[in-house]
Write a protein that holds these residues in place. Structure first.
Motif, PDB file in Angstrom:
ATOM      1  N   LEU A  34     -37.633   3.523   1.782  1.00 26.19           N
ATOM      2  CA  LEU A  34     -36.896   3.686   1.520  1.00 26.19           C
ATOM      3  C   LEU A  34     -36.266   5.630   1.512  1.00 26.19           C
ATOM      4  CD1 LEU A  34     -33.632   3.598   0.677  1.00 26.19           C
ATOM      5  CD2 LEU A  34     -33.986   4.156  -1.428  1.00 26.19           C
ATOM      6  N   GLU A  39     -35.370  12.419   6.869  1.00 26.47           N
ATOM      7  CA  GLU A  39     -36.340  12.715   6.708  1.00 26.47           C
ATOM      8  C   GLU A  39     -37.274  12.071   7.227  1.00 26.47           C
ATOM      9  OE1 GLU A  39     -36.540  12.236   1.423  1.00 26.47           O
ATOM     10  OE2 GLU A  39     -35.201  10.953   3.172  1.00 26.47           O
ATOM     11  N   TYR A 121     -32.514  17.031 -11.005  1.00 25.61           N
ATOM     12  CA  TYR A 121     -31.307  15.819 -10.338  1.00 25.61           C
ATOM     13  C   TYR A 121     -30.270  15.593 -11.351  1.00 25.61           C
ATOM     14  CZ  TYR A 121     -35.231  14.928  -6.512  1.00 25.61           C
ATOM     15  OH  TYR A 121     -35.769  15.057  -5.874  1.00 25.61           O
ATOM     16  N   TYR A 127     -29.290  10.670  -6.105  1.00 28.99           N
ATOM     17  CA  TYR A 127     -29.924  10.342  -6.745  1.00 28.99           C
ATOM     18  C   TYR A 127     -30.014   9.148  -8.030  1.00 28.99           C
ATOM     19  CZ  TYR A 127     -35.057  11.808  -8.533  1.00 28.99           C
ATOM     20  OH  TYR A 127     -36.105  11.769  -9.406  1.00 28.99           O
TER      21      TYR A 127
HETATM   22  P1  GDP Z   1     -38.499  12.246  -5.916  1.00 29.53           P
HETATM   23  O1  GDP Z   1     -39.926  12.207  -5.325  1.00 29.53           O
HETATM   24  O2  GDP Z   1     -38.103  12.113  -6.987  1.00 29.53           O
HETATM   25  O3  GDP Z   1     -38.150  13.862  -5.611  1.00 29.53           O
HETATM   26  O4  GDP Z   1     -37.065  11.802  -5.050  1.00 29.53           O
HETATM   27  P2  GDP Z   1     -36.487  12.021  -3.528  1.00 29.53           P
HETATM   28  O5  GDP Z   1     -36.111  12.791  -2.922  1.00 29.53           O
HETATM   29  O6  GDP Z   1     -38.262  11.720  -3.095  1.00 29.53           O
HETATM   30  O7  GDP Z   1     -36.558  10.291  -2.752  1.00 29.53           O
HETATM   31  C1  GDP Z   1     -37.231   8.709  -3.741  1.00 29.53           C
HETATM   32  C2  GDP Z   1     -37.140   8.342  -1.834  1.00 29.53           C
HETATM   33  O8  GDP Z   1     -35.855   7.582  -1.386  1.00 29.53           O
HETATM   34  C3  GDP Z   1     -37.615   8.519  -1.129  1.00 29.53           C
HETATM   35  O9  GDP Z   1     -38.016   7.678  -0.411  1.00 29.53           O
HETATM   36  C4  GDP Z   1     -36.953   9.334  -0.269  1.00 29.53           C
HETATM   37  O10 GDP Z   1     -36.244   9.035   1.145  1.00 29.53           O
HETATM   38  C5  GDP Z   1     -35.143   8.242  -1.117  1.00 29.53           C
HETATM   39  N1  GDP Z   1     -33.620   8.664  -0.867  1.00 29.53           N
HETATM   40  C6  GDP Z   1     -33.058   9.592  -1.969  1.00 29.53           C
HETATM   41  N2  GDP Z   1     -32.211   9.646  -1.859  1.00 29.53           N
HETATM   42  C7  GDP Z   1     -31.658   8.938  -0.686  1.00 29.53           C
HETATM   43  C8  GDP Z   1     -30.432   8.732  -0.505  1.00 29.53           C
HETATM   44  O11 GDP Z   1     -29.483   9.246  -0.868  1.00 29.53           O
HETATM   45  N3  GDP Z   1     -30.705   7.847   0.357  1.00 29.53           N
HETATM   46  C9  GDP Z   1     -31.649   7.251   1.031  1.00 29.53           C
HETATM   47  N4  GDP Z   1     -31.376   6.171   2.154  1.00 29.53           N
HETATM   48  N5  GDP Z   1     -32.883   7.695   0.396  1.00 29.53           N
HETATM   49  C10 GDP Z   1     -32.862   7.758  -0.456  1.00 29.53           C
END
Ligand code: GDP
Ligand code: MN
Length: 336
Positions: A34, A39, A121, A127
């Motif tokens: 995802l 990114e 967050y 999120y």
């Molecule tokens: P963390 O690991 O909890 O700090 O959160 P991340 O920002 O890494 O998000 C977790 C996953 O979800 C990652 O693979 C991100 O690329 C994806 N992701 C987070 N927010 C979004 C969003 O708004 N849209 C999409 N398409 N992917 C998201």
């Protein structure tokens, strides 16, 4: 002595054996990522390591998912990273929006309050959609339906070690349903009512809860309170049919109705982990010690010499026995 001739590296695969990709026994599995278009560079960074360390030998397909369409640039520059099949999917609106029973004004007020309290967050709505999607929907996205196992990957994570066997097949042959590599404590402020909700669920559906489960991984007092332990879900290798089965779906639906994905900030990591703990037994959950891995700010780096020599991480960075790790609890619970 000017010239040191070393013995053949004992780690190299036996040249008399066919390369791993000649092995036709394969699991029905895919990577699932995802991610957002912005990114792309981080995705490429991670794919480079995943291909080099594992997938150039196995060619498992990739499924990319996004709440918006992927750009041509994203597709072209990920396509170039692997010989494997890649599928690009858009998330259906209902899987990335408020369900109708959520009071949006209440959710907004609580979210802003959590932001003011400085919760990580805490004030972020997208999120929350992400956590709900990863908790309840990715495994039933149309592109995922054809697969039996998934390996979750996130942009910018590192894979440090040669993986010279097929972890998907390993899961399948050993009837394992959930695999992880880092476990740690959750922020209590994000999951205040999660455990009370799970306890109500277990009371209402006792038939879904097996006797010899792993519930003690997530509780230190026999189920009264949550100890905040969870498997870090940015890495998972797991069984999609387990998530698509009646027990998990009923559990997710129950949590979703309770509203904590929006009124609090329930993460998919505690949601998956508590499911693994209440529904599975210790033979069905696997710690992948041999998969050296980093998601900022934590690293799992194998420390046993036999594993370490296949890796480019520093064993001193291993998170397993640091203060925030739940490894000790895992060992207590799975000890024979
Ligand atoms: P963390 O690991 O909890 O700090 O959160 P991340 O920002 O890494 O998000 C977790 C996953 O979800 C990652 O693979 C991100 O690329 C994806 N992701 C987070 N927010 C979004 C969003 O708004 N849209 C999409 N398409 N992917 C998201
Ligand atoms: Mn992440």
């Amino acid at each position: 002595q000017l010239v040191v001739v070393s013995e053949p590296h004992p780690n190299l695969p036996d040249p008399s054996l066919p390369p791993a990709w000649h092995n036709t026994t394969r699991a029905n599995a895919a990577f699932v990522i995802l991610t957002r278009n912005k990114e792309l560079d981080d995705v490429r960074w991670t794919m480079r390591q995943l291909e080099a360390r594992f997938n150039h030998k196995f060619n498992y397909p990739y499924v990319f998912l996004n709440d918006e369409p992927f750009t041509e640039e994203f597709k072209e520059l990920t396509r170039g990273m692997t010989n494997a099949k890649i599928q690009y999917g858009i998330i259906p609106h209902g899987h990335w929006s408020y369900p109708e029973w959520i009071d949006v004004d209440k959710a907004t007020a609580l979210r802003e309050q959590m932001g003011r309290e400085g919760v990580i967050y805490g004030d972020n709505l997208s999120y929350r959609h992400m956590c709900r999607f990863e908790s309840g929907f990715f495994f039933r996205h149309p592109l995922m339906l054809e697969y039996d196992y998934y390996w979750r990957v996130e942009p910018s994570v590192d894979f440090y070690c040669d993986i010279d066997y097929d972890p998907f097949l390993y899961m399948k042959e050993n009837k394992m349903k959930y695999g992880w590599t880092i476990s740690l404590f959750e922020y209590e402020s994000t999951v205040r009512t999660l455990w009370p909700t799970v306890k109500n669920f277990m009371k209402e559906y006792p038939d879904l809860i097996p006797e010899n489960n792993l519930i003690d991984f997530v509780t230190n007092d026999g189920g009264d309170t949550y100890n905040m332990c969870h498997f870090w879900s940015n890495f998972e290798i797991a069984d999609l049919n387990w998530l698509r089965g009646p027990a998990y779906l009923r559990y997710f639906e129950y949590l979703d109705r309770a509203g904590g994905f929006f009124y609090e900030r329930w993460g998919d990591a505690p949601v998956h982990s508590i499911a693994a703990a209440i529904f599975l037994n210790k033979t069905e959950v696997h710690f992948f010690d041999d998969i050296g891995y980093r998601h900022n700010p934590f690293t799992h780096c194998p420390t046993r010499r036999e594993l370490q020599k296949k890796c480019h991480c520093n064993a001193d960075d291993n998170f397993d026995y640091s203060a925030y790790s739940c490894m000790r609890r895992w060992e207590e619970v799975t000890r024979d």
